[in-house]
Design an enzyme around this catalytic site. Structure first.
Site, PDB file in Angstrom:
ATOM      1  N   HIS A 312       0.885  -1.255   0.121  1.00 17.99           N
ATOM      2  CA  HIS A 312      -0.045   0.136  -0.144  1.00 17.99           C
ATOM      3  C   HIS A 312       0.838   1.348   0.070  1.00 17.99           C
ATOM      4  O   HIS A 312       1.957   1.162   0.597  1.00 17.99           O
ATOM      5  CB  HIS A 312      -0.963   0.046   1.130  1.00 17.99           C
ATOM      6  CG  HIS A 312      -2.131   0.992   1.020  1.00 17.99           C
ATOM      7  ND1 HIS A 312      -2.236   2.342   1.514  1.00 17.99           N
ATOM      8  CD2 HIS A 312      -3.346   0.605   0.567  1.00 17.99           C
ATOM      9  CE1 HIS A 312      -3.335   2.774   1.142  1.00 17.99           C
ATOM     10  NE2 HIS A 312      -4.009   1.807   0.650  1.00 17.99           N
ATOM     11  N   ASP A 370      -7.991  -5.452   0.265  1.00 16.37           N
ATOM     12  CA  ASP A 370      -8.514  -6.235  -0.881  1.00 16.37           C
ATOM     13  C   ASP A 370      -7.965  -7.715  -1.039  1.00 16.37           C
ATOM     14  O   ASP A 370      -8.598  -8.656  -1.610  1.00 16.37           O
ATOM     15  CB  ASP A 370      -8.006  -5.733  -2.302  1.00 16.37           C
ATOM     16  CG  ASP A 370      -8.518  -4.231  -2.498  1.00 16.37           C
ATOM     17  OD1 ASP A 370      -9.650  -4.095  -2.363  1.00 16.37           O
ATOM     18  OD2 ASP A 370      -7.978  -3.330  -2.664  1.00 16.37           O
TER      19      ASP A 370
HETATM   20  C1  LIG Z   1      -0.362  -0.924  -3.820  1.00 15.66           C
HETATM   21  C2  LIG Z   1       0.773  -0.613  -4.716  1.00 15.66           C
HETATM   22  C3  LIG Z   1       0.380   0.063  -6.052  1.00 15.66           C
HETATM   23  C4  LIG Z   1       1.644   0.752  -4.124  1.00 15.66           C
HETATM   24  O1  LIG Z   1       2.698   1.021  -4.871  1.00 15.66           O
HETATM   25  P1  LIG Z   1       3.851   1.782  -4.442  1.00 15.66           P
HETATM   26  O2  LIG Z   1       3.544   2.511  -3.220  1.00 15.66           O
HETATM   27  O3  LIG Z   1       4.114   2.733  -5.632  1.00 15.66           O
HETATM   28  O4  LIG Z   1       4.994   0.885  -4.198  1.00 15.66           O
HETATM   29  P2  LIG Z   1       6.219   0.389  -5.474  1.00 15.66           P
HETATM   30  O5  LIG Z   1       5.354  -0.045  -6.600  1.00 15.66           O
HETATM   31  O6  LIG Z   1       7.178   1.520  -5.750  1.00 15.66           O
HETATM   32  O7  LIG Z   1       6.993  -0.800  -4.680  1.00 15.66           O
HETATM   33  C5  LIG Z   1       7.742  -0.687  -3.855  1.00 15.66           C
HETATM   34  C6  LIG Z   1       8.669  -1.839  -3.917  1.00 15.66           C
HETATM   35  O8  LIG Z   1       8.042  -3.028  -3.428  1.00 15.66           O
HETATM   36  C7  LIG Z   1       7.609  -4.054  -4.400  1.00 15.66           C
HETATM   37  N1  LIG Z   1       6.244  -4.415  -4.199  1.00 15.66           N
HETATM   38  C8  LIG Z   1       5.192  -3.550  -4.049  1.00 15.66           C
HETATM   39  N2  LIG Z   1       4.182  -4.258  -4.107  1.00 15.66           N
HETATM   40  C9  LIG Z   1       4.400  -5.385  -4.212  1.00 15.66           C
HETATM   41  C10 LIG Z   1       3.652  -6.886  -4.255  1.00 15.66           C
HETATM   42  N3  LIG Z   1       2.273  -6.568  -4.263  1.00 15.66           N
HETATM   43  N4  LIG Z   1       4.285  -7.906  -4.708  1.00 15.66           N
HETATM   44  C11 LIG Z   1       5.421  -7.793  -4.695  1.00 15.66           C
HETATM   45  N5  LIG Z   1       6.346  -6.791  -4.841  1.00 15.66           N
HETATM   46  C12 LIG Z   1       5.775  -5.539  -4.583  1.00 15.66           C
HETATM   47  C13 LIG Z   1       8.009  -3.412  -5.696  1.00 15.66           C
HETATM   48  O9  LIG Z   1       8.338  -4.236  -6.614  1.00 15.66           O
HETATM   49  C14 LIG Z   1       8.940  -2.458  -5.252  1.00 15.66           C
HETATM   50  O10 LIG Z   1      10.224  -3.007  -4.875  1.00 15.66           O
HETATM   51  P3  LIG Z   1      11.679  -2.527  -5.416  1.00 15.66           P
HETATM   52  O11 LIG Z   1      11.926  -1.560  -4.339  1.00 15.66           O
HETATM   53  O12 LIG Z   1      12.598  -3.588  -5.476  1.00 15.66           O
HETATM   54  O13 LIG Z   1      11.627  -2.110  -6.771  1.00 15.66           O
HETATM   55  C15 LIG Z   1       1.596  -1.852  -4.866  1.00 15.66           C
HETATM   56  O14 LIG Z   1       1.945  -2.265  -3.698  1.00 15.66           O
HETATM   57  C16 LIG Z   1       0.909  -2.881  -5.822  1.00 15.66           C
HETATM   58  O15 LIG Z   1       0.944  -2.973  -6.990  1.00 15.66           O
HETATM   59  N6  LIG Z   1       0.332  -3.923  -4.833  1.00 15.66           N
HETATM   60  C17 LIG Z   1      -0.661  -5.114  -5.457  1.00 15.66           C
HETATM   61  C18 LIG Z   1      -1.822  -4.300  -5.999  1.00 15.66           C
HETATM   62  C19 LIG Z   1      -2.965  -4.213  -4.988  1.00 15.66           C
HETATM   63  O16 LIG Z   1      -2.974  -4.961  -3.901  1.00 15.66           O
HETATM   64  N7  LIG Z   1      -3.262  -2.999  -4.949  1.00 15.66           N
HETATM   65  C20 LIG Z   1      -4.181  -2.572  -4.066  1.00 15.66           C
HETATM   66  C21 LIG Z   1      -4.000  -1.362  -3.209  1.00 15.66           C
HETATM   67  S1  LIG Z   1      -5.104  -1.074  -1.971  1.00 15.66           S
END
Ligand SMILES: CC(C)(COP(=O)(O)OP(=O)(O)OC[C@H]1O[C@@H](n2cnc3c(N)ncnc32)[C@H](O)[C@@H]1OP(=O)(O)O)[C@@H](O)C(=O)NCCC(=O)NCCS
Length: 462
Positions: A312, A370
């Site tokens: 998140h 979720d």
């Molecule tokens: C929610 C979300 C979009 C937040 O994104 P964010 O704050 O921009 O974080 P980032 O995408 O930059 O991720 C940071 C790091 O964690 C990793 N990461 C984040 N979510 C991850 C996941 N669900 N599974 C595996 N790795 C994950 C990224 O690959 C990144 O790794 P790195 O530092 O080695 O590059 C992201 O965690 C995600 O895509 N989650 C899955 C979808 C989801 O459940 N969405 C509902 C949100 S309520």
């Protein structure tokens, strides 16, 4: 700026030594901010923050999240307190008006909502132009946007009472619009709401009742679970869809069109589409023995697979909604004695393994709301492509409350971010025969045959 205190000034100094003093402001909770509004006029430079990781886009008194402590408040009330003690419509009232209603206020609000639940018959006609099998979120983007065609001239978005009326209307009509989206997608006959049912009961009735039969009883455990899911999703401060609604509304656009924009933003798997994606992921993982393989895939930087329902932007400790939804999942699965227990056990195992893995610990990745909500919805009998519609149904009051708050501000600013331009320097147009060819259009686009619609999926059979 009511509720905000200017504590002092922050100084920013550029490499050439010029500097600017900017107000340093504290709200009632959360990190303080540096008010950079005068930065451009003072120094002629902008800030860069794609994804808004360090940018507050507004002042808001509606919802507070603390990512480190794992807290979520609506108007100062903890989400656990609200989920345990209030109905969804009480929470809607709280979000919109700022205070919880007393008995008389709640009764008036419930009646106002009930009176607006029906939608225009012409809007119902609109559904028939969608093919059977269309994704219900695609239908929702269209029909909610189309509401603006029925209610445009009579809304002055600068008048508070009219904004409140618009919020009540869209909240009231959403269950019927969502249920018809489902019934259209699955080729089922439409069911109209009944005055004898409450908000959530009506939604269940319009989704699942048989128009040929007089008997429909609402299962109180199911209604309670759905009501709680609605409460947990009702608002979440400046997330992608809410910010979309605010930006769309900042041009003084019709509020129903703004909500349609919010629905579009919510649809993606990184946002509201995650609960649908979680179930698809659990199906793919299939059994507890495969958990390690999928954890390894999620950690592999060369694999695009992510653990859906994990991570998140704000919560870096735990998502306070996750604990509540896990309890609901347990309650619903036990009550319905349905065959989703295996998938629930698989989710628990996946969560356990991920939470003890260094990759997830280091990146502070925890299950979000979720992760379990899809399991509950599926157990209730809601098809997967309706999961995000349910989220939208719950969130519409948050969108409208945030829009109403923005529109109440005395100084209104259209949302208009700037950019750091990295394109070509100014150049002149060459005659066509002197231009170099660069094959910039992908050949597949030019050569691909005209798209033929795939055969209609027979969803009614599901
Ligand atoms: C929610 C979300 C979009 C937040 O994104 P964010 O704050 O921009 O974080 P980032 O995408 O930059 O991720 C940071 C790091 O964690 C990793 N990461 C984040 N979510 C991850 C996941 N669900 N599974 C595996 N790795 C994950 C990224 O690959 C990144 O790794 P790195 O530092 O080695 O590059 C992201 O965690 C995600 O895509 N989650 C899955 C979808 C989801 O459940 N969405 C509902 C949100 S309520």
């Amino acid at each position: 700026m009511e509720g905000a205190i200017i504590e002092g000034e922050a100084t920013i100094t550029l490499p050439d030594g010029t500097s600017a003093k900017l107000p340093f402001i504290r709200g009632t909770q959360g990190p303080p901010v540096i008010d950079i509004r005068s930065l451009f006029t003072q120094l002629g430079c902008l800030t860069l923050d794609p994804g808004y990781t360090s940018t507050s886009s507004c002042l808001s008194a509606i919802t507070y999240t603390d990512g480190e402590k794992g807290e979520l408040w609506y108007r100062g009330y903890a989400i656990e307190d609200l989920a345990n003690n209030c109905t969804f419509l009480e929470v809607c009232y709280l979000l919109l008006y700022g205070e919880l209603p007393n008995t008389a206020e709640l009764e008036r609000f419930e009646n106002a909502v009930k009176n607006e639940m029906l939608i225009h018959m012409k809007l119902i006609d609109f559904y028939s132009s969608f093919q059977q099998g269309a994704h219900p979120m695609a239908i929702m983007v269209g029909v909610v946007g189309a509401l603006s065609a029925f209610m445009h001239e009579d809304i002055d978005v600068l008048v508070a009472e009219q904004r409140e009326a618009a919020a009540i209307r869209v909240l009231a009509k959403f269950p019927m619009m969502a249920a018809i989206a489902y019934r259209t997608a699955y080729g089922l006959p439409i069911v109209f709401p009944k005055k004898k049912f409450g908000y959530t009961e009506n939604f269940l009735y319009m989704m699942f009742s048989d128009p040929m039969s007089d008997d429909f009883t609402v299962d109180p455990v199911v209604a309670n679970a759905l009501e709680k899911i609605f409460i947990l999703h009702a608002d979440h401060e400046q997330n992608a869809s809410t910010s979309t609604v605010r930006i769309a509304g900042s041009s003084l656009a019709n509020p129903y069109a703004c909500v349609a924009a919010g629905i579009a933003s919510l649809w993606g798997p990184m946002h509201g589409g995650a609960n649908e994606a979680v179930l698809a992921m659990l199906d793919e993982v299939k059994s507890v023995e495969n958990v390690d393989t999928y954890i390894a895939k999620a950690k592999n930087p060369n694999d695009s697979f992510r653990l859906m329902g994990f991570g998140h932007r704000v919560y870096k400790n735990h998502d306070p909604r996750n604990h509540i939804i896990q309890e609901i999942a347990h309650e619903v699965l036990t009550h319905l004695k349905c065959n989703k227990q295996d998938i629930f056990d698989l989710a628990i195992e996946l969560e356990k393994k991920a939470l003890s893995d260094d990759y997830f610990i280091k990146r502070k990745l925890f299950p979000n709301v979720d992760f379990y909500s899809g399991i509950v919805l599926e157990a209730i009998g809601i098809p997967r492509d309706m999961f995000t519609v349910i989220f939208a149904l719950a969130r519409v009051i948050g969108w409208m409350s945030q829009w109403h708050e923005m529109m109440s501000e005395s100084v209104k600013k259209i949302g208009r971010p700037r950019q750091l331009y990295i394109g070509a320097q100014k150049r002149t147009v060459q005659p066509i025969e002197l231009r170099e060819g660069r094959e910039s259009i992908h050949p597949e686009i030019i050569n691909s045959p005209r798209k033929v619609w795939s055969p209609i999926k027979d969803k009614a059979a599901i």
